[in-house]
Motif scaffolding. Structure first.
Motif, mmCIF file in Angstrom:
data_model
loop_
_atom_site.group_PDB
_atom_site.id
_atom_site.type_symbol
_atom_site.label_atom_id
_atom_site.label_comp_id
_atom_site.label_asym_id
_atom_site.label_seq_id
_atom_site.Cartn_x
_atom_site.Cartn_y
_atom_site.Cartn_z
ATOM 1 N N SER A 197 0.701 16.119 -9.762
ATOM 2 C CA SER A 197 -0.564 16.023 -8.981
ATOM 3 C C SER A 197 -1.829 15.542 -8.805
ATOM 4 O O SER A 197 -2.429 15.065 -8.090
ATOM 5 N N ILE A 198 -2.272 14.851 -9.998
ATOM 6 C CA ILE A 198 -3.227 14.406 -10.161
ATOM 7 C C ILE A 198 -2.868 12.792 -9.277
ATOM 8 O O ILE A 198 -4.350 12.205 -9.545
ATOM 9 N N CYS A 199 -2.084 12.224 -8.973
ATOM 10 C CA CYS A 199 -1.908 10.799 -8.807
ATOM 11 C C CYS A 199 -1.730 10.687 -7.441
ATOM 12 O O CYS A 199 -0.893 11.185 -6.176
ATOM 13 N N GLY A 200 -3.097 10.380 -6.400
ATOM 14 C CA GLY A 200 -2.701 10.264 -4.741
ATOM 15 C C GLY A 200 -3.564 9.354 -4.496
ATOM 16 O O GLY A 200 -4.938 9.102 -5.437
ATOM 17 N N ARG A 201 -3.654 9.116 -3.324
ATOM 18 C CA ARG A 201 -4.811 8.049 -2.484
ATOM 19 C C ARG A 201 -6.080 8.853 -2.090
ATOM 20 O O ARG A 201 -5.992 9.307 -1.293
ATOM 21 N N SER A 202 -7.134 8.300 -3.278
ATOM 22 C CA SER A 202 -8.317 8.750 -2.480
ATOM 23 C C SER A 202 -9.219 8.198 -3.337
ATOM 24 O O SER A 202 -8.959 7.277 -4.131
ATOM 25 N N ASN A 203 -10.295 7.548 -2.535
ATOM 26 C CA ASN A 203 -11.219 6.620 -2.889
ATOM 27 C C ASN A 203 -12.220 7.033 -3.437
ATOM 28 O O ASN A 203 -12.849 6.509 -4.660
ATOM 29 N N ASN B 256 0.808 -1.488 -0.091
ATOM 30 C CA ASN B 256 -0.072 0.268 -0.219
ATOM 31 C C ASN B 256 0.746 1.499 0.257
ATOM 32 O O ASN B 256 1.809 1.000 0.834
ATOM 33 N N ASN B 257 0.626 1.935 -1.077
ATOM 34 C CA ASN B 257 1.669 3.451 -1.070
ATOM 35 C C ASN B 257 0.394 4.761 -1.735
ATOM 36 O O ASN B 257 -0.752 3.833 -1.320
ATOM 37 N N CYS C 63 -4.042 5.535 -9.673
ATOM 38 C CA CYS C 63 -3.136 7.037 -11.353
ATOM 39 C C CYS C 63 -3.034 5.950 -12.479
ATOM 40 O O CYS C 63 -1.921 4.871 -11.882
ATOM 41 N N ALA C 64 -3.208 6.132 -13.504
ATOM 42 C CA ALA C 64 -2.259 5.291 -14.709
ATOM 43 C C ALA C 64 -1.015 5.301 -14.161
ATOM 44 O O ALA C 64 -0.305 6.395 -13.601
ATOM 45 N N ASP C 65 -0.065 4.464 -15.378
ATOM 46 C CA ASP C 65 1.414 4.456 -15.093
ATOM 47 C C ASP C 65 1.779 6.566 -15.226
ATOM 48 O O ASP C 65 3.092 6.715 -14.558
ATOM 49 N N GLN C 66 1.025 6.901 -16.039
ATOM 50 C CA GLN C 66 1.800 7.670 -17.154
ATOM 51 C C GLN C 66 1.433 9.105 -16.015
ATOM 52 O O GLN C 66 2.316 10.357 -16.355
ATOM 53 N N ASP C 67 1.065 8.714 -15.178
ATOM 54 C CA ASP C 67 0.356 10.021 -14.184
ATOM 55 C C ASP C 67 1.513 9.561 -12.316
ATOM 56 O O ASP C 67 1.039 10.668 -12.123
ATOM 57 N N VAL C 68 1.748 8.623 -12.610
ATOM 58 C CA VAL C 68 2.806 8.282 -11.297
ATOM 59 C C VAL C 68 3.971 10.187 -11.324
ATOM 60 O O VAL C 68 4.324 10.300 -11.859
ATOM 61 N N GLY C 69 3.414 10.630 -9.708
ATOM 62 C CA GLY C 69 4.404 11.508 -9.839
ATOM 63 C C GLY C 69 4.049 12.944 -10.056
ATOM 64 O O GLY C 69 4.391 13.809 -9.491
#
Length: 253
Positions: free
Chosen positions: A228-234, A191-192, A220-226
């Protein structure tokens, strides 16, 4: 302390996979005594359990929920391919309570002096270890290739506690339960900010599994890792599955 889980508030999901079972042998053909904890999964031909299932699948941030029922019936006592005794469990599925049951898949359960083994979709897992003891850890995948032999990925989170679940305005209460969950190390490893995986099961003494919840989310999609749109949110799950099952009926045919 009573732990309460509201079925309506839990995230549904994890679409079921039907499969034909290749039976695998267990290491010991003796049946453990009740004092070991084997009565948390009673094995008796004709016993059945019906679960209300809430299911959700996410794809490209789109959420698709569904609901249905499972019935798991111990149909007969048989020997596996190695001659070891166990029990065949047939799982059936229906969408509405008025629908006819349709067989979905087959499982095989065997209880040894030391563990309860479940074979499903050609994969054998260690569901319980005996004797039951709070915080005891084990390798759920000791008999398959998902983990190393030395892994400790499952543990008894709670033992001997009261448990309540809710569905359709009705509360289901159990006085003596145990909960198995992923170990903390395994949770931290999986989990991260991008990924989350949880798997909890509650067993009631003299009844069997009364609650199951499995969640696997990619945020998030691989291209979005890192970014601002990539983060843990249900509310922002890119891809994932979740399934929650609540026992609503049990008996013997």
């Amino acid at each position: 302390m009573i732990r309460r889980y509201s079925f309506a508030k839990l995230l549904p999901g994890l679409l079921p996979v039907a499969g034909t079972l290749i039976l695998a042998g267990c290491q010991n053909d003796s049946v453990p005594g009740l004092q070991s904890g084997a009565d948390y999964f009673p094995l008796e031909v004709g016993r059945y359990r019906i679960y209300a299932v809430a299911d959700t699948l996410w794809a490209n941030y789109q959420r698709t929920p569904s609901s249905y029922q499972f019935r798991e019936t111990i149909t007969d006592q048989i020997n596996d391919a190695t001659g070891q005794p166990g029990y065949r469990i047939v799982r059936a599925r229906r969408v509405l309570p008025t629908d006819a049951w349709r067989d979905d898949s087959v499982m095989f359960v065997a209880a040894t002096d030391h563990a309860l083994l479940l074979t499903r979709n050609n994969r054998r897992t260690v569901e319980l270890v005996f004797p039951v003891r709070k915080d005891r850890v084990w390798n759920m995948n000791a008999f398959n290739s998902l983990d190393t032999v030395a892994a400790e990925n499952r543990y008894y989170q709670n033992v001997g506690e009261t448990f309540q679940s809710q569905f359709g305005g009705k509360t289901y209460s159990y006085n003596q339960t145990l909960t198995t969950a992923l170990t903390e190390d395994n949770r931290n490893g999986q989990n991260n900010a991008v990924y989350r995986s949880t798997y909890d099961q509650v067993y009631a003494q003299g009844v069997g599994p009364v609650y199951r919840a499995r969640r696997r989310y990619i945020y998030c999609a691989d291209q979005d890792v890192g970014t601002s749109i990539c983060g843990r949110s249900n509310t922002r799950i890119y891809r994932g599955q979740a399934r929650v099952e609540v026992l609503i009926e049990q008996g013997k045919l």
